[in-house]
Design a protein around this motif. Structure first.
Motif, PDB file in Angstrom:
ATOM      1  N   ARG A 149       0.841  -1.187   0.000  1.00  0.00           N
ATOM      2  CA  ARG A 149       0.000   0.000   0.000  1.00  0.00           C
ATOM      3  C   ARG A 149       0.884   1.247   0.000  1.00  0.00           C
ATOM      4  NH1 ARG A 149      -2.466  -1.180   5.621  1.00  0.00           N
ATOM      5  NH2 ARG A 149      -0.233  -1.562   5.884  1.00  0.00           N
ATOM      6  N   ILE A 169       0.704  -5.595  -7.996  1.00  0.00           N
ATOM      7  CA  ILE A 169      -0.540  -5.507  -7.232  1.00  0.00           C
ATOM      8  C   ILE A 169      -1.692  -6.139  -8.009  1.00  0.00           C
ATOM      9  CG2 ILE A 169       0.121  -3.432  -5.954  1.00  0.00           C
ATOM     10  CD1 ILE A 169      -1.437  -1.774  -8.031  1.00  0.00           C
ATOM     11  N   LEU A 171      -4.719  -5.938  -9.989  1.00  0.00           N
ATOM     12  CA  LEU A 171      -5.179  -4.824 -10.809  1.00  0.00           C
ATOM     13  C   LEU A 171      -5.895  -5.372 -12.046  1.00  0.00           C
ATOM     14  CD1 LEU A 171      -2.965  -1.699 -11.655  1.00  0.00           C
ATOM     15  CD2 LEU A 171      -4.961  -2.381 -12.977  1.00  0.00           C
ATOM     16  N   LEU A 175     -10.831  -3.482 -10.349  1.00  0.00           N
ATOM     17  CA  LEU A 175      -9.965  -2.962  -9.285  1.00  0.00           C
ATOM     18  C   LEU A 175      -8.865  -2.143  -9.962  1.00  0.00           C
ATOM     19  CD1 LEU A 175      -9.557  -3.072  -6.147  1.00  0.00           C
ATOM     20  CD2 LEU A 175      -7.869  -4.873  -6.594  1.00  0.00           C
ATOM     21  N   GLN A 177      -7.287   0.637  -9.077  1.00  0.00           N
ATOM     22  CA  GLN A 177      -6.179   1.090  -8.220  1.00  0.00           C
ATOM     23  C   GLN A 177      -5.630   2.461  -8.639  1.00  0.00           C
ATOM     24  OE1 GLN A 177      -5.158  -0.635  -5.491  1.00  0.00           O
ATOM     25  NE2 GLN A 177      -4.807  -2.781  -5.938  1.00  0.00           N
ATOM     26  N   LEU A 180      -3.123   4.217  -6.059  1.00  0.00           N
ATOM     27  CA  LEU A 180      -1.825   3.564  -5.988  1.00  0.00           C
ATOM     28  C   LEU A 180      -1.030   3.785  -7.271  1.00  0.00           C
ATOM     29  CD1 LEU A 180      -0.153   1.983  -4.014  1.00  0.00           C
ATOM     30  CD2 LEU A 180      -1.367  -0.109  -4.705  1.00  0.00           C
ATOM     31  N   ARG A 181      -1.696   3.706  -8.430  1.00  0.00           N
ATOM     32  CA  ARG A 181      -1.006   3.943  -9.695  1.00  0.00           C
ATOM     33  C   ARG A 181      -0.495   5.374  -9.791  1.00  0.00           C
ATOM     34  NH1 ARG A 181      -3.771   3.922 -14.054  1.00  0.00           N
ATOM     35  NH2 ARG A 181      -5.885   3.657 -13.228  1.00  0.00           N
ATOM     36  N   THR A 191       4.189  -0.093 -12.179  1.00  0.00           N
ATOM     37  CA  THR A 191       3.002  -0.832 -11.746  1.00  0.00           C
ATOM     38  C   THR A 191       2.910  -2.133 -12.525  1.00  0.00           C
ATOM     39  OG1 THR A 191       1.786   1.207 -11.249  1.00  0.00           O
ATOM     40  CG2 THR A 191       0.492  -0.795 -11.572  1.00  0.00           C
ATOM     41  N   ASP A 267     -14.705  -0.263 -12.784  1.00  0.00           N
ATOM     42  CA  ASP A 267     -14.095  -0.277 -11.453  1.00  0.00           C
ATOM     43  C   ASP A 267     -15.145  -0.258 -10.353  1.00  0.00           C
ATOM     44  OD1 ASP A 267     -12.158  -0.179  -9.474  1.00  0.00           O
ATOM     45  OD2 ASP A 267     -11.994   2.007  -9.557  1.00  0.00           O
ATOM     46  N   ARG A 271     -11.967  -6.977  -5.047  1.00  0.00           N
ATOM     47  CA  ARG A 271     -10.788  -7.824  -5.090  1.00  0.00           C
ATOM     48  C   ARG A 271     -11.177  -9.274  -5.380  1.00  0.00           C
ATOM     49  NH1 ARG A 271      -6.134  -5.633  -3.149  1.00  0.00           N
ATOM     50  NH2 ARG A 271      -6.338  -3.654  -2.011  1.00  0.00           N
TER      51      ARG A 271
END
Length: 285
Positions: A149, A169, A171, A175, A177, A180-181, A191, A267, A271
């Protein structure tokens, strides 16, 4: 300047240490040990030059046999493996890396990843320091993490002085993300997407199938292309030779801006795997 030449026909991603990693690789998660030799051989035959395994997959040995049997020069293949949770810690990490190298039959790894942060154990900083030692000793070319994270990444950088080259991760279109990206992009962390097809749950999605019809490609090819155009490194997995080949054939078309937006619009934050904040399997083994 990069530290190695491009590998194969797949466009490369330049990591923050100057190494090149093919943007499309092949993952062997959940490939049984007795099938991995044939599966990796089929992937290499299809054109993949980046293979991603892990100690926890229990198929490093078969993966290494396939690499040796196929006979490519070492500098034409990019090999990633991952340190399991029970091996976190400085000295145990050094030992675990040697075990993985022995199983793979290699003298060095192109990329070594901490498989999970396991915040409950609070060992990932010491583990990353061991990764730095392995890199300095030439046993590993690039070092990174998996399932970290933002808060975990911040600790690694603050306490070791080095930014991981990759964060692998979960993805996929359900999801995405984004946060985070965006952090990765701001800090030159590549990534890499695992479960890029959402464990197959997205292949029948109406949005994906509509776009597949528009571009005359399979749903899996559409999703992999979406990853590539986002700039992700992607490692799809299959044990079927036809699908392995099909998943590699993703460079002869592009998705439009509307199609990219439609896929991203799926999205939901869903998960298929574990939550990195709480996942701690392996601590007592």
């Amino acid at each position: 300047m990069t530290t190695r030449r491009e590998i194969g026909v797949v466009p490369p991603i330049v990591l923050n240490d100057g190494s090149l990693i093919p943007q499309l690789g092949f993952g062997v998660f959940q490939v049984p040990p007795d099938q991995v030799f044939d599966t990796v051989t089929a992937a290499l035959r299809a054109g993949y030059r980046s293979i991603d395994t892990a100690a926890a997959y229990e198929n490093e040995e078969g993966t290494g046999r396939a690499l040796r049997h196929f006979g490519l020069p070492r500098d034409e293949i990019f090999v990633t493996t991952k340190l399991w949770n029970s091996d976190q810690g400085y000295e145990s990490t050094l030992r675990a890396c040697e075990t993985s190298l022995d199983r793979l039959g290699l003298e060095y790894l192109d990329l070594y990843l901490i498989h999970w942060p396991v915040p409950a154990a609070d060992k990932f900083v010491d583990t990353f320091r061991a990764f730095q030692r392995l890199k300095a000793d030439g046993r590993v070319r690039s070092i990174g993490v998996s399932n970290f994270r933002v808060t975990d990444l911040e600790r690694v950088v603050a306490e070791t002085g080095e930014t991981p080259s990759v964060n692998q991760i979960e993805l996929h279109p359900r999801l995405v993300q984004r946060e985070l990206r965006e952090y990765h992009a701001e800090h030159a962390i590549a990534t890499e997407a695992w479960s890029p097809l959402g464990q197959g749950t997205l292949l029948g999605d109406p949005v994906i199938t509509r776009i597949a019809g528009e571009v005359d490609r399979s749903p899996a090819q559409v999703i992999i292309r979406w990853h590539l155009q986002l700039g992700n490194i992607v490692i799809p997995k299959s044990v079927t030779p036809e699908r392995i080949e099909q998943n590699f054939d993703v460079f002869g078309f592009e998705l439009s801006a509307e199609q990219m937006s439609a896929v991203s619009g799926l999205d939901s934050g869903t998960r298929t795997g574990a939550d990195p904040a709480t996942f701690a399997v392996g601590l007592d083994t």
